[in-house]
Motif scaffolding. Sequence first.
Motif, PDB file in Angstrom:
ATOM      1  N   ALA A 109       1.016  -1.325   0.008  1.00  0.00           N
ATOM      2  CA  ALA A 109      -0.067   0.127   0.157  1.00  0.00           C
ATOM      3  C   ALA A 109       0.963   1.293  -0.056  1.00  0.00           C
ATOM      4  O   ALA A 109       0.754   2.177  -0.790  1.00  0.00           O
ATOM      5  N   ILE A 110       1.803   1.100   0.663  1.00  0.00           N
ATOM      6  CA  ILE A 110       2.802   2.258   0.852  1.00  0.00           C
ATOM      7  C   ILE A 110       3.458   2.415  -0.494  1.00  0.00           C
ATOM      8  O   ILE A 110       3.670   3.754  -0.849  1.00  0.00           O
ATOM      9  N   HIS A 111       3.847   1.534  -1.056  1.00  0.00           N
ATOM     10  CA  HIS A 111       4.578   1.434  -2.486  1.00  0.00           C
ATOM     11  C   HIS A 111       3.621   2.237  -3.271  1.00  0.00           C
ATOM     12  O   HIS A 111       4.098   3.171  -4.049  1.00  0.00           O
ATOM     13  N   PHE A 112       2.402   1.768  -3.279  1.00  0.00           N
ATOM     14  CA  PHE A 112       1.366   2.277  -4.282  1.00  0.00           C
ATOM     15  C   PHE A 112       1.320   3.833  -4.341  1.00  0.00           C
ATOM     16  O   PHE A 112       1.266   4.529  -5.201  1.00  0.00           O
ATOM     17  N   LEU A 113       1.213   3.960  -2.791  1.00  0.00           N
ATOM     18  CA  LEU A 113       1.301   5.543  -2.687  1.00  0.00           C
ATOM     19  C   LEU A 113       2.203   6.350  -3.040  1.00  0.00           C
ATOM     20  O   LEU A 113       2.087   7.593  -3.507  1.00  0.00           O
ATOM     21  N   GLU A 114       3.511   5.726  -3.031  1.00  0.00           N
ATOM     22  CA  GLU A 114       4.832   6.564  -3.521  1.00  0.00           C
ATOM     23  C   GLU A 114       4.465   6.906  -4.982  1.00  0.00           C
ATOM     24  O   GLU A 114       4.911   8.232  -5.170  1.00  0.00           O
ATOM     25  N   ASN A 115       3.710   6.071  -5.826  1.00  0.00           N
ATOM     26  CA  ASN A 115       3.486   6.547  -7.148  1.00  0.00           C
ATOM     27  C   ASN A 115       1.960   7.226  -7.529  1.00  0.00           C
ATOM     28  O   ASN A 115       1.770   7.183  -8.393  1.00  0.00           O
ATOM     29  N   GLY A 116       1.460   7.569  -6.196  1.00  0.00           N
ATOM     30  CA  GLY A 116      -0.176   8.129  -6.508  1.00  0.00           C
ATOM     31  C   GLY A 116      -0.180   9.522  -7.008  1.00  0.00           C
ATOM     32  O   GLY A 116       0.832  10.177  -6.686  1.00  0.00           O
ATOM     33  N   ASN A 117      -1.427   9.749  -7.249  1.00  0.00           N
ATOM     34  CA  ASN A 117      -1.674  11.091  -7.774  1.00  0.00           C
ATOM     35  C   ASN A 117      -2.269  11.703  -6.509  1.00  0.00           C
ATOM     36  O   ASN A 117      -3.229  11.375  -5.777  1.00  0.00           O
ATOM     37  N   PHE A 118      -1.786  12.918  -6.108  1.00  0.00           N
ATOM     38  CA  PHE A 118      -2.318  13.786  -4.951  1.00  0.00           C
ATOM     39  C   PHE A 118      -3.059  14.715  -5.320  1.00  0.00           C
ATOM     40  O   PHE A 118      -2.970  15.323  -6.134  1.00  0.00           O
ATOM     41  N   PRO A 119      -4.456  15.131  -4.487  1.00  0.00           N
ATOM     42  CA  PRO A 119      -4.814  14.434  -3.319  1.00  0.00           C
ATOM     43  C   PRO A 119      -5.381  12.917  -3.377  1.00  0.00           C
ATOM     44  O   PRO A 119      -5.930  12.833  -4.744  1.00  0.00           O
ATOM     45  N   ILE A 120      -5.279  12.015  -2.304  1.00  0.00           N
ATOM     46  CA  ILE A 120      -5.530  10.867  -2.703  1.00  0.00           C
ATOM     47  C   ILE A 120      -6.548  10.316  -1.652  1.00  0.00           C
ATOM     48  O   ILE A 120      -6.345  10.896  -0.566  1.00  0.00           O
ATOM     49  N   VAL A 121      -7.326   9.490  -1.683  1.00  0.00           N
ATOM     50  CA  VAL A 121      -8.236   9.069  -0.369  1.00  0.00           C
ATOM     51  C   VAL A 121      -8.077   7.667  -0.036  1.00  0.00           C
ATOM     52  O   VAL A 121      -7.840   6.608  -0.743  1.00  0.00           O
ATOM     53  N   ILE A 122      -7.985   7.722   1.556  1.00  0.00           N
ATOM     54  CA  ILE A 122      -7.712   6.464   1.902  1.00  0.00           C
ATOM     55  C   ILE A 122      -8.868   5.855   2.617  1.00  0.00           C
ATOM     56  O   ILE A 122      -9.411   7.015   3.559  1.00  0.00           O
ATOM     57  N   LYS A 123      -9.306   4.933   2.651  1.00  0.00           N
ATOM     58  CA  LYS A 123     -10.512   4.437   3.538  1.00  0.00           C
ATOM     59  C   LYS A 123     -10.516   3.104   4.219  1.00  0.00           C
ATOM     60  O   LYS A 123     -10.185   2.089   3.540  1.00  0.00           O
ATOM     61  N   ALA A 124     -10.522   3.143   5.434  1.00  0.00           N
ATOM     62  CA  ALA A 124     -10.857   1.868   6.151  1.00  0.00           C
ATOM     63  C   ALA A 124     -12.083   1.151   5.570  1.00  0.00           C
ATOM     64  O   ALA A 124     -12.852   1.672   5.646  1.00  0.00           O
TER      65      ALA A 124
END
Length: 425
Positions: free
Chosen positions: A131-146
Amino acid sequence: MNILIIGSGGREHAIGLKIFEQNNKSNIFFAPGNGGTRKIGENVNLDLLDHQTVINFCSQKDIKLVIVGPEQPLVNGIADDLRNSGINVFGPSKNAARIEGDKSFAKDLMMVKNVPTAKFKIFHKSEMDEAIHFLENGNFPIVIKASGLAAGKGVIIAENFVYAKKNIIDIMEKLVFGNAGNTVVIEEFLEGEELSVFVITDGSEFVILPPAQDHKRIGDGDTGKNTGGMGAYSPVGFFDEKLENEIKEKVIIPILKGLEEADSKFNGCLYCGLINTINGIKVIEFNCRFGDPETQAVLQLIDGDFLGLLYSTAKGKVDKEIVNYNGGSAMCIVVASGGYPDNYEKGFEIFGLDEKFDDNIKIIHAGTILQNGKILTSGGRVLNIVSFNNQNNLKYCKEIGYVALDKVKFDRIYFRSDIGFKAIK
Ligand code: AMP
Ligand code: GLY
């Protein structure tokens, strides 16, 4: 008819009040109810985790319909156990309630049925590093949901990688939302105006109630933390026939079909949390129940037999002709305890509830309790000032709403002063 309403919020008081106004021969029990519901029915203390206790109560009191307000008892399977005992319930089965209780299930189902929603990826417990690796390449803002239930707090909008990573660790490793964070959904941030659409359905046929717009953030101008909702109004100006048809064809019909195919036929109120983007309507989330505070506004706009709508649905065939939109508009301003949605104090006496209010005002209770003859604050969201009129005049609703609010006082009172700001220019 004897009715049991489960829950203690403004939504449950509003549902009870609507039934009380339209069917004054009904006896309404609230479990547990609040300081306002006791005036229109009887508050009872039932252990909602012990379904047999609830079933026994229903037989004792000859309850003909149970209406389940909040999501947690539905996700726990209360509707299944009541139905298996022959009791009519308005509210979905445990399987169907996964549409809210398990966001990863909801997202997968939307993919299967081609329902428009934010692009997403799901990560399970053991996949935090991915998940963290995926976020490294993410477009921000990004939404994280439990993925699980987190009392409306499990959604984080992250502006940058550092903040996103911190939240992933909080959710997946530190379990700040408990087991709700065992799985997370990371999704694309969508832009547009939101709307909440309540679909009353027996699983195949359905009725759409007038749409509402919620105000999720704590501060004016939609700033600060997410809350359960600080105010709402209905109807929503940009909801026209074309949009209604788009929502029916692209969202409601396919998702109901998908639920049925997944052995999760839905009976109750399917809450569609939508966003009107430049690329068309998209689903932000589904809930398995009425919204709070949207319900407090929406119910003012319904003529006809609301109880009949819920009862026919619970019996398995929604009566599509039994209610209609009265052409008016309504607003709900939430009055909260200072500090909400974080820590706040309770137990303050509420003054002004017996003042003379405009005929187009209703005071709906949420976190209130009667103690030694006094009404005290007992929760984060305390009261709802609901205003309405029989024309489509939200500006008027806002004016009389805030005039009424001015009469109500308690220590550390907090409310937003801009409910309806996107609709009232
Ligand atoms: P939810 O609990 O899923 O309704 O999310 C709470 C709030 O977070 C929503 O009402 C939106 O304002 C915001 N939100 C959730 N998902 C998204 C998204 N994909 N894009 C933009 N905002 C979102
Ligand atoms: N007002 C948002 C909700 O009920 O989830």
